[in-house]
Scaffold this motif. Structure first.
Motif, PDB file in Angstrom:
ATOM      1  N   ASN A  86       0.836  -1.201   0.000  1.00 62.60           N
ATOM      2  CA  ASN A  86       0.000   0.000   0.000  1.00 62.60           C
ATOM      3  C   ASN A  86       0.870   1.250   0.000  1.00 62.60           C
ATOM      4  N   ILE A  87       0.573   2.171  -0.898  1.00 60.77           N
ATOM      5  CA  ILE A  87       1.326   3.422  -1.002  1.00 60.77           C
ATOM      6  C   ILE A  87       0.340   4.582  -1.076  1.00 60.77           C
ATOM      7  N   THR A  88       0.552   5.584  -0.234  1.00 60.81           N
ATOM      8  CA  THR A  88      -0.281   6.787  -0.250  1.00 60.81           C
ATOM      9  C   THR A  88       0.573   7.978  -0.661  1.00 60.81           C
ATOM     10  N   VAL A  89       0.050   8.781  -1.576  1.00 59.44           N
ATOM     11  CA  VAL A  89       0.762   9.940  -2.111  1.00 59.44           C
ATOM     12  C   VAL A  89       0.160  11.209  -1.518  1.00 59.44           C
ATOM     13  N   TYR A  90       1.033  12.122  -1.033  1.00 59.74           N
ATOM     14  CA  TYR A  90       0.597  13.411  -0.486  1.00 59.74           C
ATOM     15  C   TYR A  90       1.182  14.532  -1.355  1.00 59.74           C
ATOM     16  N   PRO A  91       0.378  15.113  -2.242  1.00 59.71           N
ATOM     17  CA  PRO A  91       0.893  16.136  -3.158  1.00 59.71           C
ATOM     18  C   PRO A  91       1.415  17.384  -2.458  1.00 59.71           C
ATOM     19  N   ASN A  92       0.782  17.792  -1.330  1.00 56.31           N
ATOM     20  CA  ASN A  92       1.161  19.032  -0.654  1.00 56.31           C
ATOM     21  C   ASN A  92       1.731  18.751   0.733  1.00 56.31           C
ATOM     22  N   THR A  93       2.650  19.596   1.155  1.00 56.88           N
ATOM     23  CA  THR A  93       3.216  19.469   2.494  1.00 56.88           C
ATOM     24  C   THR A  93       2.194  19.905   3.536  1.00 56.88           C
ATOM     25  N   GLY A  94       1.981  19.061   4.531  1.00 59.79           N
ATOM     26  CA  GLY A  94       1.111  19.423   5.648  1.00 59.79           C
ATOM     27  C   GLY A  94      -0.374  19.357   5.363  1.00 59.79           C
ATOM     28  N   GLN A  95      -0.768  18.847   4.186  1.00 63.28           N
ATOM     29  CA  GLN A  95      -2.185  18.710   3.867  1.00 63.28           C
ATOM     30  C   GLN A  95      -2.470  17.285   3.404  1.00 63.28           C
ATOM     31  N   PHE A  96      -3.698  16.824   3.676  1.00 60.13           N
ATOM     32  CA  PHE A  96      -4.028  15.422   3.428  1.00 60.13           C
ATOM     33  C   PHE A  96      -5.259  15.233   2.537  1.00 60.13           C
ATOM     34  N   TYR A  97      -6.010  16.292   2.272  1.00 62.00           N
ATOM     35  CA  TYR A  97      -7.294  16.160   1.605  1.00 62.00           C
ATOM     36  C   TYR A  97      -7.189  15.590   0.191  1.00 62.00           C
ATOM     37  N   ASN A  98      -6.083  15.877  -0.522  1.00 62.13           N
ATOM     38  CA  ASN A  98      -5.947  15.439  -1.905  1.00 62.13           C
ATOM     39  C   ASN A  98      -5.001  14.256  -2.057  1.00 62.13           C
ATOM     40  N   ASN A  99      -4.855  13.465  -0.984  1.00 61.76           N
ATOM     41  CA  ASN A  99      -3.978  12.295  -1.086  1.00 61.76           C
ATOM     42  C   ASN A  99      -4.584  11.240  -2.008  1.00 61.76           C
ATOM     43  N   ILE A 100      -3.714  10.412  -2.564  1.00 64.03           N
ATOM     44  CA  ILE A 100      -4.135   9.362  -3.491  1.00 64.03           C
ATOM     45  C   ILE A 100      -3.515   8.053  -3.023  1.00 64.03           C
ATOM     46  N   GLY A 101      -4.328   7.007  -2.932  1.00 66.14           N
ATOM     47  CA  GLY A 101      -3.839   5.722  -2.446  1.00 66.14           C
ATOM     48  C   GLY A 101      -3.770   4.670  -3.538  1.00 66.14           C
ATOM     49  N   TYR A 102      -2.756   3.794  -3.436  1.00 66.41           N
ATOM     50  CA  TYR A 102      -2.579   2.690  -4.376  1.00 66.41           C
ATOM     51  C   TYR A 102      -2.368   1.395  -3.598  1.00 66.41           C
ATOM     52  N   THR A 103      -2.918   0.305  -4.147  1.00 65.52           N
ATOM     53  CA  THR A 103      -2.744  -1.022  -3.547  1.00 65.52           C
ATOM     54  C   THR A 103      -2.324  -2.005  -4.634  1.00 65.52           C
ATOM     55  N   PHE A 104      -1.280  -2.774  -4.334  1.00 66.87           N
ATOM     56  CA  PHE A 104      -0.736  -3.739  -5.304  1.00 66.87           C
ATOM     57  C   PHE A 104      -0.679  -5.136  -4.696  1.00 66.87           C
ATOM     58  N   ASP A 105      -0.886  -6.132  -5.568  1.00 64.81           N
ATOM     59  CA  ASP A 105      -0.665  -7.527  -5.183  1.00 64.81           C
ATOM     60  C   ASP A 105       0.841  -7.731  -5.014  1.00 64.81           C
ATOM     61  N   GLN A 106       1.266  -8.263  -3.872  1.00 62.58           N
ATOM     62  CA  GLN A 106       2.704  -8.384  -3.612  1.00 62.58           C
ATOM     63  C   GLN A 106       3.374  -9.476  -4.449  1.00 62.58           C
ATOM     64  N   HIS A 107       2.586 -10.323  -5.113  1.00 63.36           N
ATOM     65  CA  HIS A 107       3.157 -11.410  -5.923  1.00 63.36           C
ATOM     66  C   HIS A 107       3.124 -11.096  -7.416  1.00 63.36           C
ATOM     67  N   THR A 108       2.031 -10.512  -7.885  1.00 58.37           N
ATOM     68  CA  THR A 108       1.859 -10.270  -9.323  1.00 58.37           C
ATOM     69  C   THR A 108       2.004  -8.804  -9.705  1.00 58.37           C
ATOM     70  N   LEU A 109       2.003  -7.890  -8.721  1.00 62.68           N
ATOM     71  CA  LEU A 109       2.014  -6.442  -8.915  1.00 62.68           C
ATOM     72  C   LEU A 109       0.757  -5.930  -9.611  1.00 62.68           C
ATOM     73  N   LYS A 110      -0.288  -6.720  -9.568  1.00 57.98           N
ATOM     74  CA  LYS A 110      -1.565  -6.260 -10.088  1.00 57.98           C
ATOM     75  C   LYS A 110      -2.034  -5.080  -9.235  1.00 57.98           C
ATOM     76  N   GLU A 111      -2.477  -4.004  -9.916  1.00 56.40           N
ATOM     77  CA  GLU A 111      -2.971  -2.837  -9.193  1.00 56.40           C
ATOM     78  C   GLU A 111      -4.472  -2.983  -8.957  1.00 56.40           C
ATOM     79  N   PHE A 112      -4.846  -2.977  -7.687  1.00 59.52           N
ATOM     80  CA  PHE A 112      -6.255  -3.135  -7.346  1.00 59.52           C
ATOM     81  C   PHE A 112      -7.009  -1.826  -7.559  1.00 59.52           C
ATOM     82  N   LYS A 113      -8.254  -1.961  -7.954  1.00 59.36           N
ATOM     83  CA  LYS A 113      -9.121  -0.788  -8.080  1.00 59.36           C
ATOM     84  C   LYS A 113      -9.856  -0.612  -6.753  1.00 59.36           C
TER      85      LYS A 113
END
Length: 433
Positions: A307-334
């Motif tokens: 699981n990886i979460t991206v924070y575009p701005n310093t000190g703000q969280f409202y516009n974060n974007i999250g990604y989840t991947f299968d650890q074996h196949t690297l399939k990106e989950f929706k």
């Protein structure tokens, strides 16, 4: 015969309407009941607002100038941790622009909310370990201690959390009833001065009353936003109801738990290779983002995900974007649900929910917003104190004893002569014969 020639003034009739009397009663007793809760929650809240800034000042060694070269990868972080603590595994890493990477490790015994753990600060370009901190089981740092007080009053979680949640709801009622009580019946120069100005040169009681009324009014809108957004985290029916109203009738879905395909174990990538490829995919899409939260997969569990979460701005969280991947196949989950939709594409209800934390701490307006949240919380902490002093002063103030007049037959009582018998006064209109 003698008659009582002193009239006792009749009691003033209460001109308040029934609604105002109920409003005042609610404000008084709800305030006395919830005062300690409001004090603790507001004080800890105003400290927590600047936790990142204060931590940065207290740890100057973790400041690292941005360089025009790639940062070290998750697999490299894992290798650094293994050399120092081979019995522990990486849990998560926080990448922040201009700061050292914060890497958290856990062992087999480091489980639960306060299970302990090890924190490393690592230079993002060289891999140098700047600091190491080992937390014992049950040990918390200063800001975690503050957050625990803010969320559940340092009581057992199951006990303290509902107290804070519904204490916050009571605080919302107090703010509304306080506004109704504050609102003058007539607007003139005198009432405007009392409503909007603090008379610093007056007596302590008057200054205390002004601090409660005037500061309470000026901080009202900020405290309402803070309280209403805080209730989202603790009261499920309120959280779901608020989203339903603001989204036009949409249902707030449950948290989605995604799982890797355990049958693909060992068929495609090694754990280290999968970690780095997932990382590379995300940073390629968001090269200018100010922060990343990387959640390492537990390789001992075949269904664990990256699981990886991206924070575009310093000190703000409202516009974060999250990604989840299968650890074996690297399939990106929706992902599904309100938090899976990018902020720009979300509806009003979704945007409001994504902004909830930033509104709560004031960061939605940047640093000035944090200052306003800090001051509002500080005033909020003072309201139970000033309110209690107002009630105490009115309830237990000393009253001067008034002596009943002495009447005698045949004239006035001259001089300092005090007769041995006093004539009792039972009623205002009573005539003694």
């Amino acid at each position: 015969m003698a008659t009582l020639n002193k009239t006792i003034p009749a009691k003033k009739k209460n001109k308040d309407s029934l609604f105002n009397r109920i409003n005042k009663w609610l404000h008084l007793w709800l305030g006395l009941i919830s005062g300690v809760i409001v004090l603790i929650v507001c004080i800890t809240g105003c400290i927590w607002v600047f936790n990142e800034e204060i931590t940065g000042l207290l740890e100057p060694e973790t400041k690292v100038e941005k360089q025009d070269k790639p940062v070290i990868t998750p697999s490299q972080l894992s290798a650094i941790a293994f050399k120092l603590y081979p019995e522990k595994i990486p849990s998560y890493a926080q990448y922040q622009q201009g700061r050292a990477i914060s890497l958290n490790l856990r062992g087999k015994k480091d489980e639960g909310r306060r299970g302990g753990g090890t924190s490393l600060k690592i230079n993002p370009y060289t891999g140098e370990v700047i600091s190491k901190v080992v937390h014992k089981k049950g040990e918390v740092d200063f800001f975690r201690f503050i957050l625990n007080g803010h969320r559940f009053l340092w009581l057992p979680y199951a006990v303290g959390r509902p107290i804070v949640n519904y204490g916050t709801m009571v605080f919302v009622v107090l703010l509304i009833t306080g506004l109704i009580w504050w609102y003058p019946k007539k607007w003139n120069k005198s009432t405007r001065d009392k409503s909007f100005k603090i008379k610093w040169g007056a007596s302590f009681k008057r200054v205390n009353l002004d601090l409660h009324n005037v500061l309470g009014f000026y901080s009202l809108i900020f405290l309402l936003f803070i309280a209403l957004t805080g209730m989202v985290y603790g009261i499920k029916w309120y959280s779901e109801g608020l989203y339903w109203v603001t989204s036009g009738g949409e249902k707030l879905g449950d948290f989605q738990r995604l799982e890797s395909d355990s049958l693909a174990l060992g068929k495609f990538y090694t754990p280290q290779k999968a970690m780095d490829l997932a990382w590379q995919k995300v940073i390629t899409r968001h090269p200018k983002s100010q922060g990343f939260y990387y959640n390492f997969p537990d390789t001992s569990k075949a269904k664990a995900t990256i699981n990886i979460t991206v924070y575009p701005n310093t000190g703000q969280f409202y516009n974060n974007i999250g990604y989840t991947f299968d650890q074996h196949t690297l399939k990106e989950f929706k992902r599904e649900g309100v938090y899976s939709i990018p902020y720009e594409e979300a509806g009003f209800g979704g945007k409001l929910r994504k902004m909830n934390y930033d509104i709560h701490v004031g960061s939605i307006l940047g640093f000035p917003g944090k200052v306003m949240a800090f001051l509002a919380s500080l005033i909020g902490a003072s309201l139970p104190i000033t309110g209690f002093l107002i009630w105490y002063g009115r309830k237990f103030k000393k009253k001067l004893a008034k002596k009943a007049p002495i009447l005698t037959e045949g004239g006035n009582n001259k001089g300092n002569f005090k007769p041995g018998a006093k004539i009792p006064v039972k009623k205002v209109e009573e005539v003694l014969e």
